[in-house]
Scaffold this active site. Structure first.
Site, PDB file in Angstrom:
ATOM      1  N   ARG A  96       0.844  -1.190   0.000  1.00 35.08           N
ATOM      2  CA  ARG A  96       0.000   0.000   0.000  1.00 35.08           C
ATOM      3  C   ARG A  96       0.882   1.244   0.000  1.00 35.08           C
ATOM      4  NH1 ARG A  96      -3.242  -3.349  -0.753  1.00 35.08           N
ATOM      5  NH2 ARG A  96      -5.292  -3.681   0.198  1.00 35.08           N
ATOM      6  N   GLU A 155      -3.043   7.353  -6.400  1.00 35.96           N
ATOM      7  CA  GLU A 155      -2.897   6.727  -7.719  1.00 35.96           C
ATOM      8  C   GLU A 155      -4.051   7.146  -8.627  1.00 35.96           C
ATOM      9  OE1 GLU A 155      -2.550   2.517  -7.211  1.00 35.96           O
ATOM     10  OE2 GLU A 155      -0.665   2.640  -6.088  1.00 35.96           O
ATOM     11  N   HIS A 164       1.637  -0.060 -10.124  1.00 39.73           N
ATOM     12  CA  HIS A 164       0.717  -0.961  -9.408  1.00 39.73           C
ATOM     13  C   HIS A 164       0.452  -2.230 -10.232  1.00 39.73           C
ATOM     14  CE1 HIS A 164      -2.558  -0.953  -6.089  1.00 39.73           C
ATOM     15  NE2 HIS A 164      -2.123  -2.172  -6.314  1.00 39.73           N
TER      16      HIS A 164
END
Length: 540
Positions: free
Chosen positions: A233, A262, A280
């Site tokens: 995270r 993000e 990611h």
């Protein structure tokens, strides 16, 4: 006919299941936001999504149709679970689907840092043969620190061991015995780990305890040249501290797959030497996306067609009558779990729950889950009344239950013993009236205390003047004591005792230090609990 909305691109295998399902129709609408998303959600019975769409309270405003949201993945940070619960919408996820893919990506980042792979590749792309410039380091013989030993953390550990690395692990619920069985060394704190390790990877949720886990204060404690990885995270590492560490040489490299906000296309880390960043990609493998899509579609269809709830992160699979009968004890059990986690403060390997009185005649499995949810709430993502016992057992923690129908001082009571790491603690609770949770036992001391808000617990010798001195400290610092309870060992003075204060507001560090400095005080702990009347989303 059940209508299902597909909000993000999912694997074709998931769509094939929808195509083959009778009494189901679906539409794929990706990239929705704002009013378009709010309108669409009110046209369907269920929806499946990944991380691209954010379900906010505004997204669900006025919704009268949506019954279930399924996240094809683990994290449900992009779904406002409280808002969904208020609308009666079940939120489910697919917790195991991307475990291996995420672990592999974390290890790929570790290897990329070790051998300068991205920078060396870029050099060739730009026409340079910089063989001498990119001297790497082998990982064999090095020490990897892992924070968080859940499913993904354990997969990373197994891969590191296969690469002949030593592994040091921190997890609040990891015991020495569990660590030994996995083949890793347990440490009591992250700070204890930092001087020992060459690499650090984190696999925890973003919580107040893990936010800024590596910040400026930790840079002086790390082994020089530490390489840090985050595929969990964003926000667990302080970005400014990482930049400072790279510039000073305290850090030898940084690899990030996740960011606090993000999409992220602008960071001071981008372009710095010894930095590897990816957008990611932890779960971005064909296998993981197929698995989470298939599992997610099955969850959604099963719920809409049969009412089955699995992997829920916001509600319990209980009928309304049972829920109402147990609501007070679910609240007490959840608060006792939160208290036990903070009061024990170490590795846990066994939880023993004892029910006494009228509640012993009930089906208490859901109450067990409520306690486990509180115990795990600060450690794992989305621990709730449905999944918490499973999460507890996955971590190697044994859970046992006893029932005694004879009544004690209360018509019904719950007592829990939590053990591990050479320490055992006991917490006990009861319900006064219909909905007033009370703490009735802490370790060997019987007392009666409010079980809400901020508590200050202090163990002390049972001698005159202690309560007054503690009160004076708080009075000097302008801290109001709302309630106080004291329990002591035996009936005669002079032994051990414990005090529980309900405090209005925060306690500054200097006030806490003054209480700790009182001669007869042996232990002081601040405990944070929900406010009076505040319930977890899965109960409210």
């Amino acid at each position: 006919m059940h209508r299902i909305l597909v909000l993000d691109n999912i694997a074709q295998e998931g769509l094939d299941i929808l195509d083959a399902s009778p009494n189901v129709e679906y539409e794929v609408r990706t990239g929705l936001s704002g009013e378009d998303l709010r309108t669409a959600l009110n046209e369907f019975d269920g929806a499946i999504l990944r991380s691209g769409v954010k379900i906010t309270p505004e997204s669900l405003e006025g919704n009268t149709r949506m019954r279930a949201l399924v996240r094809a993945g683990v994290g449900t940070d992009n779904i406002d679970k409280a808002a969904a619960t208020r609308r009666g919408i079940v939120v489910m996820n697919t917790p195991a689907g991307n475990t291996v893919s995420t672990a592999e990506h974390a290890f790929a980042l570790l290897l990329a840092l070790s051998r300068n792979i991205p920078a060396a590749n870029q050099g060739l792309v730009e026409g340079r043969w910089d063989r001498k410039k990119y001297m790497g380091t082998q990982v064999a013989g090095k020490t990897l620190g892992i924070v968080g030993m859940g499913r993904i953390g354990r997969e990373v550990a197994s891969r590191a061991i296969a690469f002949d690395m030593k592994v040091v692990a921190f997890d609040p619920f990891l015991t020495d015995e569990q660590a030994s069985a996995i083949g890793v060394k347990r440490v009591a704190t992250v700070d204890e780990m930092l001087p020992q390790i060459d690499y650090l990877t984190v696999h925890t949720p973003l919580t107040p305890e893990t936010k800024g886990l590596i910040s400026h204060a930790q840079l002086d404690k790390v082994k020089p040249g530490l390489r840090v990885i985050n595929a969990a995270r964003g926000g667990i590492y302080d970005i400014d501290a990482l930049v400072e560490g790279l510039k000073s040489g305290r850090l030898g490299g940084v690899a990030l797959d996740v960011f606090e906000n993000e999409p992220c296309t602008d960071s001071p880390l981008f372009g710095m030497p010894n930095v590897v960043c990816t957008p990611h990609l932890g779960a971005s493998t064909e296998e993981a996306q197929t698995q989470v899509a298939v599992e997610g579609i099955h969850l959604l269809i099963n719920y809409l067609q049969t009412g089955e709830i699995r992997h829920s992160v916001n509600v319990a699979s209980l009928d309304p009558k049972t829920l109402e009968e147990l609501r007070g004890f679910l609240n007490v059990a959840h608060r006792l779990g939160l208290l036990a986690c903070q009061w024990h403060g170490g590795g846990i390997d066994h939880v023993s729950i004892t029910y006494r009185g009228e509640i012993a005649s009930k089906d208490t499995r859901v109450v067990n889950n409520a306690f486990c949810a509180g115990l795990l709430e600060r450690i794992v993502d989305d621990a709730n009344i449905v999944n918490s016992e499973m999460l507890l057992r996955e971590r190697g923690i044994e859970l046992s239950e006893e029932k005694h129908r004879d009544k004690g001082a209360f018509a019904s009571s719950i007592t829990v013993k939590v053990s591990g790491g050479g320490r055992s603690i006991i917490v006990g609770g009861a319900v006064l009236g219909q909905n007033m949770p009370r703490l009735i036992m802490l370790d060997e001391y019987r007392l009666e205390s409010f079980l809400d808000g901020k508590l200050l617990i202090f163990a002390h010798k049972d001698v005159p003047g202690i309560i007054g001195r503690v009160g004076t400290v708080f009075g000097t610092h302008g801290i109001n004591i709302a309630q106080m309870a004291v329990g002591r060992e035996g009936d005669a003075p002079g032994g051990s005792a414990i005090g529980v204060l309900n405090i209005d507001g925060d306690v500054p560090a200097d006030a806490l230090a003054e209480v700790e400095g009182i001669d007869a005080v042996t232990q002081v702990k601040i405990i944070d609990l929900p406010k009076a009347g505040e319930l977890p989303s899965w109960l409210s």
